[in-house]
Design a protein around this motif. Structure first.
Motif, mmCIF file in Angstrom:
data_model
loop_
_atom_site.group_PDB
_atom_site.id
_atom_site.type_symbol
_atom_site.label_atom_id
_atom_site.label_comp_id
_atom_site.label_asym_id
_atom_site.label_seq_id
_atom_site.Cartn_x
_atom_site.Cartn_y
_atom_site.Cartn_z
ATOM 1 N N PRO A 190 -8.369 47.859 0.599
ATOM 2 C CA PRO A 190 -8.134 48.028 -0.831
ATOM 3 C C PRO A 190 -9.354 47.796 -1.721
ATOM 4 N N THR A 191 -10.472 47.344 -1.147
ATOM 5 C CA THR A 191 -11.696 47.219 -1.952
ATOM 6 C C THR A 191 -12.195 48.591 -2.408
ATOM 7 N N LEU A 217 -10.435 50.515 -4.161
ATOM 8 C CA LEU A 217 -9.629 50.815 -5.349
ATOM 9 C C LEU A 217 -10.150 50.095 -6.584
ATOM 10 N N LYS A 218 -9.789 50.615 -7.745
ATOM 11 C CA LYS A 218 -9.983 49.903 -9.012
ATOM 12 C C LYS A 218 -8.760 49.011 -9.228
ATOM 13 N N HIS A 219 -8.821 48.147 -10.239
ATOM 14 C CA HIS A 219 -7.685 47.262 -10.509
ATOM 15 C C HIS A 219 -6.449 48.034 -10.984
ATOM 16 N N THR A 220 -6.625 49.281 -11.360
ATOM 17 C CA THR A 220 -5.485 50.123 -11.733
ATOM 18 C C THR A 220 -4.796 50.711 -10.503
ATOM 19 N N LEU A 221 -5.376 50.494 -9.324
ATOM 20 C CA LEU A 221 -4.973 51.068 -8.037
ATOM 21 C C LEU A 221 -5.383 52.535 -7.894
ATOM 22 N N GLU A 222 -6.220 53.009 -8.807
ATOM 23 C CA GLU A 222 -6.837 54.321 -8.654
ATOM 24 C C GLU A 222 -8.021 54.186 -7.709
ATOM 25 N N THR A 223 -8.230 55.191 -6.851
ATOM 26 C CA THR A 223 -9.347 55.116 -5.912
ATOM 27 C C THR A 223 -10.668 55.294 -6.644
ATOM 28 N N LYS A 224 -11.698 54.658 -6.112
ATOM 29 C CA LYS A 224 -13.031 54.788 -6.718
ATOM 30 C C LYS A 224 -13.677 56.129 -6.378
ATOM 31 N N LEU A 225 -13.255 56.716 -5.255
ATOM 32 C CA LEU A 225 -13.872 57.969 -4.806
ATOM 33 C C LEU A 225 -13.285 59.212 -5.472
ATOM 34 N N VAL A 226 -11.981 59.199 -5.729
ATOM 35 C CA VAL A 226 -11.319 60.386 -6.281
ATOM 36 C C VAL A 226 -10.531 60.002 -7.534
ATOM 37 N N ASP A 227 -10.899 60.562 -8.668
ATOM 38 C CA ASP A 227 -10.173 60.324 -9.916
ATOM 39 C C ASP A 227 -8.738 60.823 -9.803
ATOM 40 N N LEU A 268 -6.311 59.715 -8.127
ATOM 41 C CA LEU A 268 -5.649 59.455 -6.845
ATOM 42 C C LEU A 268 -5.411 57.951 -6.731
ATOM 43 N N TYR A 269 -4.155 57.558 -6.500
ATOM 44 C CA TYR A 269 -3.764 56.147 -6.471
ATOM 45 C C TYR A 269 -3.140 55.815 -5.113
ATOM 46 N N PHE A 270 -3.365 54.572 -4.649
ATOM 47 C CA PHE A 270 -2.732 54.064 -3.425
ATOM 48 C C PHE A 270 -1.832 52.884 -3.803
ATOM 49 N N ALA A 271 -0.655 52.788 -3.177
ATOM 50 C CA ALA A 271 0.220 51.637 -3.438
ATOM 51 C C ALA A 271 1.033 51.296 -2.196
ATOM 52 N N THR A 315 -10.721 42.454 -4.962
ATOM 53 C CA THR A 315 -11.953 41.653 -4.920
ATOM 54 C C THR A 315 -12.231 41.038 -3.549
ATOM 55 N N LYS A 316 -11.183 40.759 -2.788
ATOM 56 C CA LYS A 316 -11.372 40.099 -1.496
ATOM 57 C C LYS A 316 -11.095 41.015 -0.314
ATOM 58 N N GLY A 317 -10.293 42.054 -0.549
ATOM 59 C CA GLY A 317 -9.892 42.908 0.566
ATOM 60 C C GLY A 317 -8.946 42.151 1.483
ATOM 61 N N THR A 318 -8.558 42.792 2.583
ATOM 62 C CA THR A 318 -7.726 42.109 3.562
ATOM 63 C C THR A 318 -7.904 42.759 4.926
ATOM 64 N N GLU A 319 -7.982 41.921 5.943
ATOM 65 C CA GLU A 319 -8.121 42.430 7.311
ATOM 66 C C GLU A 319 -6.863 42.163 8.125
ATOM 67 N N GLU A 320 -5.848 41.599 7.466
ATOM 68 C CA GLU A 320 -4.545 41.381 8.076
ATOM 69 C C GLU A 320 -3.506 41.674 7.008
ATOM 70 N N PRO A 321 -2.270 42.009 7.390
ATOM 71 C CA PRO A 321 -1.266 42.327 6.372
ATOM 72 C C PRO A 321 -1.136 41.206 5.343
ATOM 73 N N TYR A 322 -1.366 41.553 4.075
ATOM 74 C CA TYR A 322 -1.381 40.574 2.982
ATOM 75 C C TYR A 322 0.042 40.291 2.516
ATOM 76 N N ARG A 323 0.367 39.003 2.458
ATOM 77 C CA ARG A 323 1.680 38.578 1.979
ATOM 78 C C ARG A 323 1.472 37.577 0.847
ATOM 79 N N MET A 324 2.295 37.672 -0.199
ATOM 80 C CA MET A 324 2.146 36.775 -1.345
ATOM 81 C C MET A 324 2.764 35.406 -1.063
ATOM 82 N N PHE A 325 2.060 34.346 -1.473
ATOM 83 C CA PHE A 325 2.552 32.964 -1.430
ATOM 84 C C PHE A 325 2.263 32.310 -2.775
ATOM 85 N N THR A 326 3.035 31.278 -3.103
ATOM 86 C CA THR A 326 2.762 30.548 -4.349
ATOM 87 C C THR A 326 1.366 29.931 -4.308
ATOM 88 N N SER A 327 0.890 29.561 -3.118
ATOM 89 C CA SER A 327 -0.423 28.915 -2.995
ATOM 90 C C SER A 327 -1.570 29.851 -3.361
#
Length: 623
Positions: free
Chosen positions: A349-350, A352-362, A364-367, A418-430
């Protein structure tokens, strides 16, 4: 059939795609939802539940902004629980057990009643570009469909490969084929791709289980609900879940199949979710534990199908069956289908922009899982934000980005970008540094006005939120303004082992004491009279209690967030050349050049960027 141009095409009808389509259509964009099987819109591919730790907060946030997940979770719920109620309100997390079939049906019906939204069943095999400009999508039937924007929400379907023991076959979900073509198209355009895996447990016949040997897990005595709107009502009846345990015998039986496990014999090389491990992973990593919890969850009101939560596995089906038969209550178990693992393509996901639009193609969004996340709630929130931003860009309006102190959705997207992910990202309160501000009870206060301002949240939703906020604020002020005499207050304080007062004082200070609750304060006549006169409901009263009891913590977090937001307002110029900052570490220059953060605050959260690197950047920018 498709001679006109759509504003937005959403590819994929899962949780991300459904929210994306609803958001863009409700914001006035002519939208097409195209998916491989219209019968499986918003399918619960894994567990039949919505919400949970931090995930419940996300569903509340989606609802506060006018998304559909909260409403559908309520209309299809069979059980409601507020998790972590013994802890502070920042940790309270709503969760519903859902009727899987009703959930998908309610989603489908709500989408069909949404203006500006069309549907089409086909496989999208590629992105249609001309002269590096997005034109639409190409389908398996050879169609080219025009669109100003495209949102990809492909879930686990991109080159999906299902594993059961030593067998594997293409598929995006049990009984459904994989999606092909998109990955190669995107790689050709310059996108970086990777592989991830996830898994699911067996589904079993409840008629073959002995629930008397298990521990019953009922819902809350006074259940709440997800949606802030009055269109849904709390459950009057609920279905129980049950809990049982594995044992050393079960573990030994599972180990017998490890040599045929795709996870251990090298057939699966991709990374799975750390916080939702398979049963074989659990007994391997936690060899000192002689048992693990299993939650036996009904799939609906009337079906006999059950989900065995905690027994996710890709072992051979006979190994799964023999091991599960040795679990208490499962001695005569009959399978509906075995558990399996699935590998699929994702795009770090690095890109992408914070809007989830790709940086390479105007345009185009990933979600969703295409971005490396796991979970219905994480996917739905990304779909909502992609749908909003695709609509805003077409309408030539300002982008909509939530900050880390405004929403868990903001934390999720900022972490991914900003950080990307190399494993499936799951949300936690922490993961949220401002979780006292980001509670499940105040998502409407935080987000409904913002959503209304961009044209998504309805006026009815805004009015309801304003009423709740005004009434809560008035009652908090009432506690600050009203004094109580010692002779009335002291008997109540003594009954709760709290020090008596020597003179009349404001009730706010007394209420803020550790052992005092709103229920206790209602023993004071003037408080009960106020509540009766103003006809305040439980939702408002809960809000008042939290604002009084946690006022110090809330104020402290607001101050910390304000400090961070000063850096959030420091914009970094487009195409900034980090390599000219010789005092900055080479790693920081490379990472920042790759990710291209738009503010200094975002830059500070990029992995590999140190406070010293940020100091260099601030000096260069004259700060």
């Amino acid at each position: 059939m498709f001679d006109k141009e759509y504003d937005v095409i959403v590819v994929g009808g899962g949780h991300a795609g459904s929210e994306a389509a609803a958001a863009s259509a409700n914001m006035g964009c002519k939208t097409l939802l195209i998916t491989m099987n219209l019968q499986n819109i918003a399918q619960m591919s894994c567990n039949p539940a919505m919400g949970g730790i931090a995930k419940g907060q996300i569903v509340r946030e989606i609802d506060a902004m006018g998304g559909y997940s909260g409403i559908v979770s309520d209309t299809s719920a069979i059980q409601f629980k507020m998790l972590n109620k013994s802890k502070g309100p920042a940790m309270w997390s709503p969760r519903v057990q859902s009727d899987r079939m009703r959930f998908a049906e309610d989603w489908r019906l709500m989408l069909e009643q949404t203006p500006n939204l069309d549907f089409y069943q086909d496989m999208v095999e590629g992105i249609w570009l001309e002269k590096d400009k997005l034109k639409g999508v190409k389908t398996g039937l050879g169609l080219k469909i025009k669109a100003k924007s495209v949102i990809l929400t492909n879930g686990t379907f991109l080159n999906g490969l299902i594993h059961i023991g030593e067998k594997n076959f293409g598929g995006g979900r049990a009984g459904e084929r994989a999606a092909t073509g998109i990955t190669s198209d995107l790689i050709e355009l310059g996108f970086e791709a990777g592989r991830m895996k996830t898994g699911t447990p067996p589904r079993v016949d409840g008629r073959s289980l002995d629930f008397s040997k298990m521990v019953e897990q009922p819902g809350d005595e006074n259940p709440a609900k997800f949606s802030y709107l009055d269109v849904t009502q709390p459950l009057k009846n609920q279905r129980s879940c049950h809990m049982t345990y594995t044992s050393n015998l079960v573990h030994d039986l599972l180990r017998e199949g490890f040599d045929r496990s795709p996870m251990f014999n090298g057939r699966i090389e991709s990374v799975g979710p750390r916080y939702c491990p398979s049963i074989e992973d659990k007994i391997n990593r936690f060899a000192d534990k002689d048992r693990h919890q299993l939650f036996v969850e009904p799939e609906g009101w009337n079906t006999v199908e059950y989900y065995v939560n905690g027994f996710s596995t890709s072992l051979p089906e006979e190994v799964q069956y023999n091991a599960l038969k040795s679990v208490k209550g499962f001695e005569n178990v009959r399978f509906f289908r075995p558990g399996y693992a699935i590998e699929y393509d994702y795009f770090p996901p690095t890109q992408l922009k914070h809007t989830l639009e790709t940086k390479l193609v105007d345009h185009l969004y990933f979600a969703g899982q295409i971005n490396g996340t796991t979970g219905y709630e994480e996917a739905a929130s990304q779909g909502l934000m992609a749908g909003i931003n695709a609509a805003l860009k077409i309408q030539e309006r300002e982008e909509f980005i939530l900050k880390r102190d405004e929403a868990y959705i903001g934390v999720l997207i900022d972490d991914l970008i900003t950080k990307g992910t190399e494993e499936p990202y799951r949300m936690f309160t922490s993961r949220a540094e401002y979780r006292t501000l980001l509670r499940q009870d105040n998502a409407d206060f935080r987000l409904t006005q913002k959503s209304f301002d961009i044209g998504l949240a309805s006026e009815a939703r805004l009015k309801r939120m304003n009423y709740k906020q005004e009434e809560a604020d008035k009652m908090v002020q009432f506690f600050k303004d009203t004094s109580v005499a010692p002779e009335e207050m002291n008997p109540i304080l003594e009954a709760h082992n709290s020090a008596p007062v020597k003179q009349a004082g404001k009730m706010f200070k007394i209420f803020a004491r550790p052992k005092m609750t709103l229920e206790t304060m209602r023993s004071v006549k003037v408080v009960e009279d106020y509540i009766e006169t103003h006809k305040l409901d439980d939702e408002i009263l809960e809000q008042v209690e939290i604002q009084v009891k946690y006022s110090g913590y809330i104020e402290k977090e607001k101050n910390n967030a304000d400090k961070l937001n000063r850096l959030e307002n420091l914009k970094i110029p487009d195409n900034f050349d980090y390599f000219k900052l010789q005092s900055m570490s080479m790693e920081a220059r490379q990472k920042l050049s790759e990710i291209k953060p738009t503010t200094v605050s975002q830059a500070s959260r990029v992995s590999g960027v140190s406070p010293a690197d940020i100091s260099v950047l601030l000096v260069y920018m004259g700060r």
